[in-house]
Scaffold this active site. Structure first.
Site, PDB file in Angstrom:
ATOM      1  N   GLU A   1     -10.674   4.886   4.486  1.00 41.81           N
ATOM      2  CA  GLU A   1     -10.669   5.738   3.297  1.00 41.81           C
ATOM      3  C   GLU A   1     -12.035   5.729   2.599  1.00 41.81           C
ATOM      4  OE1 GLU A   1      -8.074   7.487   2.984  1.00 41.81           O
ATOM      5  OE2 GLU A   1      -6.646   6.384   4.222  1.00 41.81           O
TER       6      GLU A   1
ATOM      7  N   VAL B   1       0.846  -1.189   0.000  1.00 38.75           N
ATOM      8  CA  VAL B   1       0.000   0.000   0.000  1.00 38.75           C
ATOM      9  C   VAL B   1       0.880   1.237   0.000  1.00 38.75           C
ATOM     10  CG1 VAL B   1      -1.784   1.286   1.238  1.00 38.75           C
ATOM     11  CG2 VAL B   1      -1.816  -1.206   1.255  1.00 38.75           C
ATOM     12  N   PHE B   2       0.587   2.173  -0.892  1.00 40.87           N
ATOM     13  CA  PHE B   2       1.328   3.425  -0.932  1.00 40.87           C
ATOM     14  C   PHE B   2       0.540   4.499  -0.187  1.00 40.87           C
ATOM     15  CE2 PHE B   2       2.429   7.539  -2.925  1.00 40.87           C
ATOM     16  CZ  PHE B   2       3.801   7.530  -2.709  1.00 40.87           C
ATOM     17  N   GLY B   3       1.173   5.074   0.841  1.00 43.79           N
ATOM     18  CA  GLY B   3       0.553   6.143   1.611  1.00 43.79           C
ATOM     19  C   GLY B   3       1.140   7.483   1.229  1.00 43.79           C
ATOM     20  N   TYR B   4       0.277   8.446   0.935  1.00 45.35           N
ATOM     21  CA  TYR B   4       0.737   9.783   0.561  1.00 45.35           C
ATOM     22  C   TYR B   4       0.082  10.868   1.415  1.00 45.35           C
ATOM     23  CZ  TYR B   4      -3.770   9.892  -1.803  1.00 45.35           C
ATOM     24  OH  TYR B   4      -5.112   9.824  -2.063  1.00 45.35           O
ATOM     25  N   GLY B   5      -0.839  10.470   2.297  1.00 44.46           N
ATOM     26  CA  GLY B   5      -1.511  11.406   3.187  1.00 44.46           C
ATOM     27  C   GLY B   5      -1.294  10.975   4.625  1.00 44.46           C
ATOM     28  N   SER B   6      -2.384  10.774   5.355  1.00 45.05           N
ATOM     29  CA  SER B   6      -2.256  10.416   6.770  1.00 45.05           C
ATOM     30  C   SER B   6      -1.573   9.072   6.981  1.00 45.05           C
ATOM     31  CB  SER B   6      -3.635  10.415   7.438  1.00 45.05           C
ATOM     32  OG  SER B   6      -4.486   9.439   6.868  1.00 45.05           O
TER      33      SER B   6
END
Length: 204
Positions: free
Chosen positions: A103, A10-15
């Site tokens: 999400e 999983v790519f996280g770019y926010g929280s």
């Protein structure tokens, strides 16, 4: 519980950068090409309320953003830094359910390649990872807002997960720490404006 051969990344770019998912067995900083990260998504359930939604980030394909952003102050930025998390395969189903719920406010899943630097050369560090994107056709997508107006809105908004500006501050700090070259002009400009509001009006 089914264990899949292909790793669930999983790519996280926010929280997700500063509040990672559970059961992570590996994490690698990296970036996406051809996207921008913008506070273009309403938050009814975390950093705002249904009556007064806050703002959170989403990914937008660069060509789509160019089409409706108008006078975007950062037109040349099309790299988004974040973290690729590999999930323990024993808990894949549990983590998928957790993220789908977390999400749920307008986000859908896209499959992407995460880039980074290996042995001094640019390379894909996480192929076929998944990320949650608030596409322009989702009901919570608000698009481009004048940056001063957006900063004011973020500074004032509060939701069940806390003040909207804290989300901005934590995300900005986390992005700076990812790698020596990690950056995001949109985040930094909003942070500067919100810190100025803190100084002028007092922290709330």
């Amino acid at each position: 519980m089914t264990v899949h051969e292909k790793p669930y990344i999983v790519f996280g770019y926010g929280s997700l950068i500063f509040k990672p998912p559970p059961h992570v067995i590996k994490q690698v900083p990296g970036y996406l090409k051809g996207y921008v990260r913008r506070f273009a998504q309403k938050s009814h359930d975390h950093r705002g309320t249904p009556e007064k939604p806050g703002r959170v980030v989403t990914l937008v394909h660069k060509e789509d953003w160019d089409g409706f952003s108008g006078s975007d102050p950062f037109p040349d930025e099309d790299v988004v830094w974040g973290v690729a998390y590999t999930i323990n395969p024993l808990y894949e189903s549990e983590v998928r359910d957790y993220l789908d719920y977390r999400e749920k406010d307008g986000y859908t899943i896209e499959e992407i390649d995460v880039w980074g630097v290996e042995d001094g050369r640019e390379a894909v560090v996480a192929p076929k990872a998944f990320t949650y994107v608030g596409l322009p056709n989702n009901p919570s997508f608000i698009g481009s807002e004048p940056i001063d107006q957006l900063a004011e809105h973020i500074w004032k908004s509060v939701g069940p997960s806390g003040p909207n500006k804290d989300y901005l501050y934590e995300l900005t700090t986390a992005v700076r720490r990812l790698a020596p070259e990690s950056h995001d002009s949109h985040l930094y400009a909003l942070e500067t404006r919100c810190r100025k509001l803190d100084a002028e009006r007092g922290e709330q």
